[in-house]
Write a protein that holds these residues in place. Structure first.
Motif, PDB file in Angstrom:
ATOM      1  N   SER A  12       0.717  -1.104  -0.130  1.00 25.89           N
ATOM      2  CA  SER A  12      -0.270  -0.232   0.268  1.00 25.89           C
ATOM      3  C   SER A  12       0.423   1.009  -0.302  1.00 25.89           C
ATOM      4  N   PRO A  13       1.790   1.726  -1.031  1.00 25.66           N
ATOM      5  CA  PRO A  13       2.388   2.654  -1.188  1.00 25.66           C
ATOM      6  C   PRO A  13       1.863   4.148  -1.559  1.00 25.66           C
ATOM      7  N   TRP A  14       2.030   5.080  -0.881  1.00 25.98           N
ATOM      8  CA  TRP A  14       2.058   6.172  -1.337  1.00 25.98           C
ATOM      9  C   TRP A  14       2.105   7.071  -2.681  1.00 25.98           C
ATOM     10  N   THR A  15       1.696   7.555  -2.951  1.00 29.32           N
ATOM     11  CA  THR A  15       1.557   8.062  -4.745  1.00 29.32           C
ATOM     12  C   THR A  15       1.459   9.119  -4.998  1.00 29.32           C
ATOM     13  N   GLY A  16       1.626   9.514  -6.169  1.00 26.46           N
ATOM     14  CA  GLY A  16       1.179  11.633  -5.915  1.00 26.46           C
ATOM     15  C   GLY A  16       2.698  12.118  -5.440  1.00 26.46           C
ATOM     16  N   THR A  17       2.752  13.456  -5.135  1.00 27.19           N
ATOM     17  CA  THR A  17       3.474  14.069  -4.387  1.00 27.19           C
ATOM     18  C   THR A  17       4.040  13.946  -3.172  1.00 27.19           C
ATOM     19  N   THR A  18       5.333  13.903  -2.668  1.00 24.17           N
ATOM     20  CA  THR A  18       5.512  13.489  -1.562  1.00 24.17           C
ATOM     21  C   THR A  18       6.435  14.592  -1.200  1.00 24.17           C
ATOM     22  N   ILE A  19       6.490  15.719   0.013  1.00 22.66           N
ATOM     23  CA  ILE A  19       7.668  16.853   0.519  1.00 22.66           C
ATOM     24  C   ILE A  19       7.782  15.912   1.718  1.00 22.66           C
ATOM     25  N   ILE A  20       9.395  16.624   1.585  1.00 22.32           N
ATOM     26  CA  ILE A  20      10.384  15.622   3.037  1.00 22.32           C
ATOM     27  C   ILE A  20      10.935  16.873   3.187  1.00 22.32           C
ATOM     28  N   GLN A  21      10.642  17.196   4.722  1.00 18.31           N
ATOM     29  CA  GLN A  21      11.090  18.060   5.558  1.00 18.31           C
ATOM     30  C   GLN A  21      12.116  17.654   6.439  1.00 18.31           C
ATOM     31  N   ALA A  22      13.273  17.883   6.790  1.00 22.53           N
ATOM     32  CA  ALA A  22      14.545  17.226   7.119  1.00 22.53           C
ATOM     33  C   ALA A  22      14.781  18.433   8.463  1.00 22.53           C
ATOM     34  N   LYS A  23      14.530  18.321   9.551  1.00 22.27           N
ATOM     35  CA  LYS A  23      14.763  19.496  11.137  1.00 22.27           C
ATOM     36  C   LYS A  23      16.258  19.054  11.749  1.00 22.27           C
ATOM     37  N   HIS A  24      17.132  19.648  11.839  1.00 20.26           N
ATOM     38  CA  HIS A  24      18.450  18.965  12.405  1.00 20.26           C
ATOM     39  C   HIS A  24      18.485  20.226  13.873  1.00 20.26           C
ATOM     40  N   THR A  25      18.925  19.929  15.269  1.00 19.94           N
ATOM     41  CA  THR A  25      19.408  20.431  16.253  1.00 19.94           C
ATOM     42  C   THR A  25      20.424  20.220  16.593  1.00 19.94           C
ATOM     43  N   ASN A  26      21.298  21.136  16.843  1.00 17.31           N
ATOM     44  CA  ASN A  26      22.606  20.644  17.511  1.00 17.31           C
ATOM     45  C   ASN A  26      22.598  20.076  19.083  1.00 17.31           C
ATOM     46  N   GLY A  27      21.190  20.537  19.519  1.00 17.80           N
ATOM     47  CA  GLY A  27      21.568  19.929  21.029  1.00 17.80           C
ATOM     48  C   GLY A  27      20.916  18.764  21.201  1.00 17.80           C
ATOM     49  N   TYR A  28      21.772  18.202  22.289  1.00 21.11           N
ATOM     50  CA  TYR A  28      21.038  16.687  22.813  1.00 21.11           C
ATOM     51  C   TYR A  28      20.087  16.572  23.560  1.00 21.11           C
ATOM     52  N   ASN A  29      19.873  15.043  23.285  1.00 18.06           N
ATOM     53  CA  ASN A  29      18.546  14.768  23.829  1.00 18.06           C
ATOM     54  C   ASN A  29      17.347  15.828  23.473  1.00 18.06           C
ATOM     55  N   ARG A  30      17.220  16.046  22.447  1.00 18.58           N
ATOM     56  CA  ARG A  30      15.934  17.364  22.191  1.00 18.58           C
ATOM     57  C   ARG A  30      14.414  16.730  22.220  1.00 18.58           C
ATOM     58  N   HIS A  31      13.400  16.364  22.361  1.00 17.65           N
ATOM     59  CA  HIS A  31      12.529  16.158  21.844  1.00 17.65           C
ATOM     60  C   HIS A  31      11.488  17.219  21.034  1.00 17.65           C
ATOM     61  N   PHE A  32      10.369  15.813  20.415  1.00 14.96           N
ATOM     62  CA  PHE A  32       9.246  16.530  19.526  1.00 14.96           C
ATOM     63  C   PHE A  32       8.319  17.221  20.935  1.00 14.96           C
ATOM     64  N   ALA A  33       8.366  16.554  22.119  1.00 13.24           N
ATOM     65  CA  ALA A  33       6.943  17.665  22.384  1.00 13.24           C
ATOM     66  C   ALA A  33       7.438  19.033  23.454  1.00 13.24           C
ATOM     67  N   GLU A  34       9.040  19.409  22.631  1.00 17.57           N
ATOM     68  CA  GLU A  34       9.289  20.824  23.678  1.00 17.57           C
ATOM     69  C   GLU A  34       8.366  21.640  22.388  1.00 17.57           C
ATOM     70  N   THR A  35       8.562  22.327  23.372  1.00 17.34           N
ATOM     71  CA  THR A  35       7.090  24.111  23.441  1.00 17.34           C
ATOM     72  C   THR A  35       8.253  25.077  21.753  1.00 17.34           C
ATOM     73  N   ASP A  36       9.677  24.789  21.442  1.00 14.04           N
ATOM     74  CA  ASP A  36      10.363  25.736  21.057  1.00 14.04           C
ATOM     75  C   ASP A  36       9.696  25.198  18.904  1.00 14.04           C
ATOM     76  N   PHE A  37       9.638  23.151  19.588  1.00  7.25           N
ATOM     77  CA  PHE A  37       9.206  22.374  18.185  1.00  7.25           C
ATOM     78  C   PHE A  37       7.611  22.494  17.579  1.00  7.25           C
ATOM     79  N   PHE A  38       6.828  22.160  18.756  1.00  7.19           N
ATOM     80  CA  PHE A  38       5.562  22.190  18.853  1.00  7.19           C
ATOM     81  C   PHE A  38       4.084  22.823  20.056  1.00  7.19           C
ATOM     82  N   ASN A  39       3.558  23.139  19.214  1.00  2.62           N
ATOM     83  CA  ASN A  39       2.769  24.225  20.329  1.00  2.62           C
ATOM     84  C   ASN A  39       0.990  24.561  18.951  1.00  2.62           C
ATOM     85  N   PRO A  40       0.778  23.934  19.637  1.00  2.00           N
ATOM     86  CA  PRO A  40      -0.680  23.711  18.614  1.00  2.00           C
ATOM     87  C   PRO A  40      -1.240  24.946  18.009  1.00  2.00           C
ATOM     88  N   LYS A  41      -0.773  25.338  18.982  1.00  2.00           N
ATOM     89  CA  LYS A  41      -1.899  26.706  19.958  1.00  2.00           C
ATOM     90  C   LYS A  41      -0.711  28.668  19.019  1.00  2.00           C
TER      91      LYS A  41
END
Length: 321
Positions: A56-85
């Protein structure tokens, strides 16, 4: 085998992601380039070879992003990275770009790679938020953190060598020329730095006591010691050599500048992990020599030496121990 993703440059991390995506989607993945909206995307158009599965492969146009940080042990949940508001976070700004691409029919699927940890709960929350914000199915959104990066690199073992990715426990060979270049580069940037050191010479104290008085977390302290302790004697020997007296003077001037900045700029609520990582980010941003792959590792080793040697950070009252 674990890898030190924080030691990669942004471009090297993009190359790593590109090779992974070529293995998942196909060799037709187009490399990262500057988009008209200021972002750097990679793109694949067609039917994926094995993502999310061969059946069941993806079809169409796939956009890819790479987000790099120099920090050690960082998380997706940190507020600088994600805040729904907020639209001012890293993901908030990215969602605006995704929405624009969706409205112009230039995006069917979206992949995001980051050298951050990604827990299952936050993954579902972020995918749901992107889905609702950009009017696309959650099945067309993929998020990958360091845990999945490790799996990909075991699945495709040829990739680490292609991007010269070093195992996290690989030995750091410090040559006099490399270290001299790093120390000089740090000295050249010292007026920009925001960190601190103790001015008068102090008696060595235990690592545990120093960590306690500086509020360095146990996990961060353990990581720093495991990765860089073996380099401290090399650095000390190099700085003590008679022929390197001018470099020692440069080192001492940098230490003085770091300490004054830390005292002036450190927030009461900050632990010393944040102070160390802030300075690393600033050093890499201000000096191209320090951003080079091998020099990035040496820079972290020198910074740990400053802390271990009681040149930066608070020092407990020796008489009270």
């Amino acid at each position: 085998m674990k890898y030190a993703y924080e030691d990669l440059s942004d471009k090297q991390f993009e190359q790593l992601v590109l090779f992974i995506c070529q293995s998942l989607l196909g060799v037709g993945v187009q490399g990262f380039s500057d988009g008209r909206d200021g972002g750097r995307d990679a793109k694949f158009v067609g039917t994926a070879e094995r993502h999310p599965s061969k059946s069941s492969p993806w079809t169409g146009t796939t956009i890819i992003q790479a987000k790099h940080t120099n920090g050690y042990n960082r998380h997706f949940a940190e507020t600088d990275f994600f805040n729904p508001k907020s639209e001012k976070t890293i993901l908030g700004k990215e969602i605006l770009r995704i929405r624009t691409l969706r409205n112009s029919n230039e995006l069917d699927n979206y992949m995001l790679f980051a050298n951050r940890r990604l827990a299952g709960g936050i993954e579902a929350k972020i995918r749901g938020h992107i889905s609702n914000s950009c009017d696309m199915s959650v099945e067309c959104i993929a998020l990958y953190g360091v845990e999945q990066l490790e799996i990909f690199l075991r699945t495709f073992p040829e990739i680490p060598e292609k991007v010269q990715l070093d195992p996290i426990d690989s030995p750091l060979i410090v040559s006099p020329n490399d270290l001299a270049e790093v120390v000089q580069a740090i000295a050249q940037s010292q007026h920009e730095l925001a960190k601190a050191v103790d001015d008068p010479p102090t008696e060595r104290v235990s690592y545990a006591d120093k960590n306690a008085v500086n509020d360095m977390t146990a996990d961060y302290a353990k990581f720093q010691q495991r990765k860089y302790l073996k380099e401290t004697q090399q650095i000390a020997t190099f700085l003590a050599a008679p022929e390197n007296v001018e470099l020692l003077e440069l080192y001492n001037s940098v230490v003085d500048e770091f300490q004054s900045k830390i005292i002036a700029k450190r927030k009461d609520y900050q632990n010393f992990d944040e102070v160390m990582e802030y300075l690393i980010d600033l050093l890499y941003a201000r000096d191209p020599i320090l951003r080079q792959k091998h020099h990035k590792r040496i820079t972290r080793a020198v910074l740990f030496y400053m802390y271990w040697n009681c040149d930066i950070g608070k020092v407990p009252d020796v008489a009270a121990n």
